[in-house]
Design an enzyme around this catalytic site. Sequence first.
Site, PDB file in Angstrom:
ATOM      1  N   GLU A 117       0.849  -1.204   0.000  1.00  0.00           N
ATOM      2  CA  GLU A 117       0.000   0.000   0.000  1.00  0.00           C
ATOM      3  C   GLU A 117       0.878   1.246   0.000  1.00  0.00           C
ATOM      4  OE1 GLU A 117      -3.107   0.105   2.923  1.00  0.00           O
ATOM      5  OE2 GLU A 117      -3.367  -2.055   2.826  1.00  0.00           O
TER       6      GLU A 117
ATOM      7  N   HIS B 231      -8.548  -0.368   1.636  1.00  0.00           N
ATOM      8  CA  HIS B 231      -8.292  -0.179   3.074  1.00  0.00           C
ATOM      9  C   HIS B 231      -9.311   0.764   3.727  1.00  0.00           C
ATOM     10  CE1 HIS B 231      -4.904  -0.459   6.276  1.00  0.00           C
ATOM     11  NE2 HIS B 231      -6.107  -0.441   6.834  1.00  0.00           N
TER      12      HIS B 231
END
Length: 319
Positions: free
Chosen positions: A275, A293
């Site tokens: 990420e 997320h």
Amino acid sequence: MSKILANDGISDSGKVALEEKGFQVITEKVDQENLIETINKEDIKVLLVRSATTARKELIDACPNLKIIGRGGVGMDNIDVEYAKEKGLEVYNTPAASSSSVAELVFAHLFGMVRFLYESNRQMPLEGDENFKSLKKAFSGGSELTGKTLGIIGFGRIGQEVAKRAIGLGMNVLAHDKYTSEANITLNFFNGDKKTFTIESTSLKNVLKGSDFVTLHIPKLEDKAVIGAEEIGLMKDGAGIINTARGGVIDEDALMFSLDKGKLAYAALDVFTNEPNPSIHLMMHNNISLTPHIGAATLEAQDRIGEELAEKIISYFNK
Ligand code: NAD
């Protein structure tokens, strides 16, 4: 009047609670490089952050009047927590505030998964008007969650919230926790009734072998994935897996391989190894339900986070 800098924002409910007690809450974002100067110039007593702003040793040393660092959410990787405590600062987070939100996202993925919504939502805009019948055929043959077994790995706050929802749906629950032997799960019903279930933790192997779906709720404590090729190999053929915990808890390559080979039927991911630049292969995979997320990112969780931080700050200054 003590000043609070909520540098990554705070819910209105949290802000109001603080203002009612006479605090001044500043929500204009200060760039990281100007943070020390602003904290000292404005005589900020409380710095509130989420994941964007960092509070490292340098800042802690340079801001002697700072009393509290508060993190809205769980992970405190962006704060030098031990160092701050050594220097006499209070460090707060809000670990329970988002458990229900994450648990509901698990079910959003699960319901979507068993009816192929993740793929249907991609294909309908492209060919729904012309190939309705073939899409109908492709996305028929889904299944129901009721009566199936959900395996929960990591039976802490979120794992237990997931269990409540699974029980409510009439699912069987298998749980594995490395450090907890059992948990009492209380369901509160609309009419005030309550019912408590005791769920004992079983081995990881039993959970993997016995579950139609496996959902992960463990912290990322080591580099090695907890679920790799070997663990996936123990799972039922055609099972599904959901990771809303942390990127890297599942070995992403092993996951894609098992989907390609048809060992697992589907997966859902809210968190990723790299990420905010997750693997394009994961993003493009037809059998993965994807979210960026957002597990904790509901309005209700943000309110609870703000209110919990407000309560802690108010009680600190009332001491
Ligand atoms: P928690 O500490 O309440 O529960 C974690 C549980 O996992 C504990 O009971 C612990 O004993 C157990 N555990 C630890 N290592 C284990 C292992 N290797 N095998 C089995 N059990 C193990 O934490 P929580 O609040 O339930 O959060 C769980 C995870 O969810 C964390 O990784 C957290 O970072 C993540 N999370 C994600 C989001 C999101 O936005 N997707 C939001 C909040 C939390």
